[in-house]
Every structure is written in C-alpha cells, then in structure tokens.
Scaffold this motif. Sequence first.
Motif, PDB file in Angstrom:
ATOM      1  N   ARG A   1      49.808 -91.359 -11.832  1.00  0.00           N
ATOM      2  CA  ARG A   1      49.517 -91.589 -13.249  1.00  0.00           C
ATOM      3  C   ARG A   1      50.216 -92.882 -13.618  1.00  0.00           C
ATOM      4  O   ARG A   1      51.383 -92.900 -13.956  1.00  0.00           O
ATOM      5  CB  ARG A   1      50.066 -90.428 -14.062  1.00  0.00           C
TER       6      ARG A   1
ATOM      7  N   ILE B   1      57.299 -93.426 -13.462  1.00  0.00           N
ATOM      8  CA  ILE B   1      58.536 -94.172 -13.260  1.00  0.00           C
ATOM      9  C   ILE B   1      58.512 -94.604 -11.787  1.00  0.00           C
ATOM     10  O   ILE B   1      57.992 -93.880 -10.936  1.00  0.00           O
ATOM     11  CB  ILE B   1      59.741 -93.271 -13.603  1.00  0.00           C
TER      12      ILE B   1
ATOM     13  N   PRO C   1      62.972 -81.740 -16.416  1.00  0.00           N
ATOM     14  CA  PRO C   1      62.219 -80.897 -17.349  1.00  0.00           C
ATOM     15  C   PRO C   1      61.028 -81.588 -18.014  1.00  0.00           C
ATOM     16  O   PRO C   1      60.310 -80.940 -18.781  1.00  0.00           O
ATOM     17  CB  PRO C   1      63.274 -80.517 -18.389  1.00  0.00           C
ATOM     18  N   PHE C   2      60.821 -82.877 -17.783  1.00  0.00           N
ATOM     19  CA  PHE C   2      59.605 -83.582 -18.252  1.00  0.00           C
ATOM     20  C   PHE C   2      59.026 -84.244 -17.004  1.00  0.00           C
ATOM     21  O   PHE C   2      58.953 -85.467 -16.916  1.00  0.00           O
ATOM     22  CB  PHE C   2      59.963 -84.671 -19.264  1.00  0.00           C
ATOM     23  N   CYS C   3      58.615 -83.452 -16.031  1.00  0.00           N
ATOM     24  CA  CYS C   3      58.478 -83.994 -14.664  1.00  0.00           C
ATOM     25  C   CYS C   3      57.220 -84.817 -14.433  1.00  0.00           C
ATOM     26  O   CYS C   3      57.137 -85.545 -13.444  1.00  0.00           O
ATOM     27  CB  CYS C   3      58.598 -82.888 -13.631  1.00  0.00           C
ATOM     28  N   GLY C   4      56.217 -84.758 -15.322  1.00  0.00           N
ATOM     29  CA  GLY C   4      55.000 -85.547 -15.112  1.00  0.00           C
ATOM     30  C   GLY C   4      54.422 -85.260 -13.729  1.00  0.00           C
ATOM     31  O   GLY C   4      54.268 -84.101 -13.337  1.00  0.00           O
ATOM     32  N   VAL C   5      54.124 -86.311 -12.970  1.00  0.00           N
ATOM     33  CA  VAL C   5      53.540 -86.100 -11.641  1.00  0.00           C
ATOM     34  C   VAL C   5      54.620 -85.983 -10.555  1.00  0.00           C
ATOM     35  O   VAL C   5      54.316 -85.951  -9.365  1.00  0.00           O
ATOM     36  CB  VAL C   5      52.510 -87.196 -11.263  1.00  0.00           C
TER      37      VAL C   5
ATOM     38  N   ASN D   1      57.597 -87.941  -9.951  1.00  0.00           N
ATOM     39  CA  ASN D   1      58.232 -89.099  -9.286  1.00  0.00           C
ATOM     40  C   ASN D   1      59.731 -88.919  -9.101  1.00  0.00           C
ATOM     41  O   ASN D   1      60.286 -89.293  -8.065  1.00  0.00           O
ATOM     42  CB  ASN D   1      57.971 -90.380 -10.093  1.00  0.00           C
TER      43      ASN D   1
ATOM     44  N   ASP E   1      57.017 -79.008 -16.819  1.00  0.00           N
ATOM     45  CA  ASP E   1      56.225 -79.881 -17.693  1.00  0.00           C
ATOM     46  C   ASP E   1      55.361 -78.976 -18.562  1.00  0.00           C
ATOM     47  O   ASP E   1      54.935 -77.899 -18.124  1.00  0.00           O
ATOM     48  CB  ASP E   1      55.349 -80.852 -16.885  1.00  0.00           C
ATOM     49  N   VAL E   2      55.117 -79.447 -19.764  1.00  0.00           N
ATOM     50  CA  VAL E   2      54.349 -78.633 -20.707  1.00  0.00           C
ATOM     51  C   VAL E   2      52.864 -78.646 -20.339  1.00  0.00           C
ATOM     52  O   VAL E   2      52.106 -77.759 -20.726  1.00  0.00           O
ATOM     53  CB  VAL E   2      54.611 -79.172 -22.150  1.00  0.00           C
TER      54      VAL E   2
ATOM     55  N   CYS F   1      49.972 -81.622 -15.047  1.00  0.00           N
ATOM     56  CA  CYS F   1      51.165 -82.265 -14.466  1.00  0.00           C
ATOM     57  C   CYS F   1      51.862 -81.318 -13.489  1.00  0.00           C
ATOM     58  O   CYS F   1      52.359 -81.757 -12.441  1.00  0.00           O
ATOM     59  CB  CYS F   1      52.155 -82.679 -15.560  1.00  0.00           C
TER      60      CYS F   1
ATOM     61  N   GLY G   1      56.185 -75.269 -18.835  1.00  0.00           N
ATOM     62  CA  GLY G   1      57.099 -74.795 -19.863  1.00  0.00           C
ATOM     63  C   GLY G   1      57.501 -75.922 -20.788  1.00  0.00           C
ATOM     64  O   GLY G   1      57.120 -77.079 -20.588  1.00  0.00           O
ATOM     65  N   ASP G   2      58.285 -75.543 -21.784  1.00  0.00           N
ATOM     66  CA  ASP G   2      58.705 -76.494 -22.800  1.00  0.00           C
ATOM     67  C   ASP G   2      60.161 -76.881 -22.564  1.00  0.00           C
ATOM     68  O   ASP G   2      61.035 -76.017 -22.494  1.00  0.00           O
ATOM     69  CB  ASP G   2      58.538 -75.840 -24.185  1.00  0.00           C
ATOM     70  N   ALA G   3      60.400 -78.170 -22.473  1.00  0.00           N
ATOM     71  CA  ALA G   3      61.762 -78.658 -22.199  1.00  0.00           C
ATOM     72  C   ALA G   3      62.713 -78.328 -23.345  1.00  0.00           C
ATOM     73  O   ALA G   3      63.925 -78.444 -23.200  1.00  0.00           O
ATOM     74  CB  ALA G   3      61.730 -80.163 -21.965  1.00  0.00           C
TER      75      ALA G   3
ATOM     76  N   GLU H   1      62.740 -88.287 -17.827  1.00  0.00           N
ATOM     77  CA  GLU H   1      62.196 -89.286 -18.740  1.00  0.00           C
ATOM     78  C   GLU H   1      61.216 -88.583 -19.681  1.00  0.00           C
ATOM     79  O   GLU H   1      60.067 -88.353 -19.311  1.00  0.00           O
ATOM     80  CB  GLU H   1      61.463 -90.367 -17.941  1.00  0.00           C
TER      81      GLU H   1
ATOM     82  N   ASP I   1      58.901 -88.222 -23.294  1.00  0.00           N
ATOM     83  CA  ASP I   1      57.966 -89.176 -23.904  1.00  0.00           C
ATOM     84  C   ASP I   1      58.747 -90.305 -24.562  1.00  0.00           C
ATOM     85  O   ASP I   1      59.766 -90.068 -25.204  1.00  0.00           O
ATOM     86  CB  ASP I   1      57.119 -88.454 -24.959  1.00  0.00           C
TER      87      ASP I   1
END
Length: 437
Positions: free
Chosen positions: A219, A224, A247-251, A253, A269-270, A274, A301-303, A320, A322
Amino acid sequence: MSASTQNVYSFVSGKNWKLSLAEITTYLNARGCEFEVSEFSRSFFTIKTKTPLNASIIDDLGGALKIARVVAFVPTKRITDAFLEEDKQVKKQLKFDFPLDGLAEEMPRADSGKAVFGVSVYWSDPFFKPAGRAAQRFLGSAIKNELKEQGKKARFMGFPKDRNNPQLTPVEVLKQGLIESHSEALLCIGEAETALGTTIAVHNPFEFQKRDVDKPVQRKIFGISPRIAKIMVNLTRCTPGKVFLDPFCGVGNILQEALLAKARVIGVDVNRWCVDASKRNLRWVTQEYSLQGADYAVVQGDARDLRRKIGEEVDCIATEPDLGPALREVPTEAYAEKIVRSLTPLFQEFLYSAHKVLRKGGYLALVTPYVRTRSGKFVTIGIDGLAQRAGFEAVKPFDEVEFVGEAVAFPLKDLAAFVDLDERHKIGREISILQKT
Ligand SMILES: C[S@@+](CC[C@H](N)C(=O)[O-])C[C@H]1O[C@@H](n2cnc3c(N)ncnc32)[C@H](O)[C@@H]1O
C-alpha cells in the motif's frame, strides 16, 4: 580516545544521522553492550565497544550504511597539513602513520588477475572535503604500492567522473565482493582524529528493497519504509523473544521488521483488509527468510481499546497511526492546526489504551504528524503532554550514552524526537520514544 584501536568501529550513517545514531546506541544498550562514542557527525560515528561486534549486526540496523573496523588513528591536523597545506614531509610520514602493510596483507593475491580494492573517505565537516578527495587518491596509490611490494597485483577502483564524494556505495562494495576480500579501506576524517579502517559490513539495499516491493500486498501511500520500520523496532529495544505490538499495523511493514528481530509479533488494525494483508505479508517474510519458529498473530480491533483484543502484557510497541489526509498543497498554518486538532483524540485515546497493555518500563516508538505549512513553521501534535497524561515519559535516547573526547554531546543530549521529512513531503513523521512509568 586512547591510542588503542581494539574494538573501535566507524559507522557510516544513513541519511538521517541523528536517527541512525539513536538507533545504533539504543541497539547496543538493549543488548547490554558497553560502549562509548568518541566522534559523531552527519556522516559517521566512531564507537569503541568493550567486546568485539559481529559484522552481521548491519542486517539488524536500518540506519547504518557501512561498518569498518578501525586499525589506526592519526590527528586530523596531520591530514589537513598534508592535503590542504601540501606539507610534503607530513605526507611522506603519513604512509608510516597508517599500517598500510597490515591492510595490504589482508587483501587477496590476484591469482585470477581480477583483484580490486577501493578506498572511501568520509568527513565530519565539508571543510575537509578537498583533503578527503586528495587523501583518497593518496591512500589508493600507497596501498597499491604496498600490495606490489607484497607481490600482489590489484586494480584500484576508481569512480565515475561525476561522483561528488570519493565514496563507494554499498552496492559497489557488495558487487565487487570487497567485504569478503577485506578490500575497502575506509578513512573517516573527524574533528580531532582521523580513523583508518577496513570495511567489515555494508547495508544491503537489495534486501530492504525486496521487503518493500516484493511482498505480496503493498500500500504505497501509507506504507512506512522497511528502513524506518526497522529503526523504530530498534528504538523500542526489541530483542529476540520479546512480545512486540503494532496496533495500527496496516499491511505489516513494522511487524515484518520485528519478526526479523525474532520478536513474538502481534498486529492490530481496525480494517479487515489490512489484517489479511499483514498476515499474508508475515507468512511471506517467514518463508522468504526461513524464520524458524516465527510467532505472529494479527487481529482486527481498535487501537483505542487494546485490552479487549490483547490478552497479555507486551514488551514493546512501535506504530504509525493515521497522520492526516493526503494533501495536494502545503497547508496554511490554520489548516495544519485543524488537521492536528482533529487527530489529537485518536492519539490521546490510543496512549491510554497502550498504557494498559504495555509492561511497566516498556518502550513505545510512536510516529506523529509533522506538518509543513506555508509560513515555513511546522505544526506538531505536542505528544509530550498527551503522553504524560497517559502515564508515559519521553525518552531522550542519548541521555545514557557515554560521549568521550571531542564528542561533546550537548546538541544531542536533550533530543527526544526525530524528524523524518523528505522535501516532497507535506506531512512528515516525527518519531518519539516513550516509556511507561
Ligand atoms: C498510517 S497507516 C499504518 C501503516 C503501516 N505502518 C504500514 O506500513 O502499512 C494507519 C493504519 O491504522 C489503521 N487504523 C486507523 N484507525 C485505527 C484504530 N482506531 N484502530 C486500529 N487501527 C486503526 C488504518 O486502517 C491504517 O491501516
């Protein structure tokens, strides 16, 4: 610095030198390695360790381009006398100040007729650049002569005409096999002392590129880089066996670098897409790097409510969240303030939530937005206040580093946040390290 060069290393820094130095010193501290820094500048650091370093640590670092084992020091004044003042006597003597015979002895015999060697020179201050260029040619021909005396024939690797600095890139060093043949001499011209060494390791950009662009799910816009991700993992003092959370792991990285550091990895990740992407990417890293016993889990889940999803205490968090909307233009100060204000509740709630799952004393490396504005001022979220409220303390990574000799550390000691910003970025990253008190 004492005259002894036992366990002394020059580290050539990545492009964000303060972040590189913070990473290296935190990495060594996390492993109980005793060391002192005797020289630092935007291009290299000189570090003396109590016990020898393994060259393979370069693969654990995101911000080091080369590591050289130092074999000799000379006062920098002799370098400037020889190459800026053109003092012939000093120049002549320099050949004896440097143990060139020892360097040449380590270089191979050119049985195949293909042996090459290189010399790269780095300097702490642009003032030394002309001396650096001259020293590079001087060392090249002196080593060549020494090799000849030892009955060895080797080609001195030149540079393309347009090369700005007399420095071989890590790719050139790798392609010519100069590490295996001990055939890159590295000269680092510092403020007071100049170190000569042999390069023992270089950063492998192909590996980082592979993890960036070859993994199954990417993505581009939010991702990052593996380099910054690795630095962040190291800033949390993540060592093998530790429980690591993004906790906001995206793809994934950051997760993949933590997995390579042999941590037990948890991603949250919410966004369902992801979560699946991170799982696929972590499976790929596990296979690609043959990671035995890789241990990871990724959950939706929600961070802001981590306790609901994470059933155990974690040792390290790097993440990282948003950083605001993608901007077409550099915003006004007022608009940047508005962006940051709108993000503040997410960061505050996340910090409260992270505090609940992180073990006491554990570290959190956190990216926050660093917004460029039309007035030239940068707008930030003011993470220190939010962190304190949630029970974290800002870490100053250089506070516990021993700086010796000329390495007067006052510009670094108070540093608690690092900025990663390219010219083209409208929103950069500010990286802070927080500790749960
Ligand atoms: C900037 S991206 C992270 C990118 C990641 N470092 C990477 O390299 O792929 C932020 C991520 O946080 C996720 N996110 C946003 N709000 C969230 C929340 N409240 N809880 C968990 N994840 C959230 C988004 O879905 C997004 O994937």
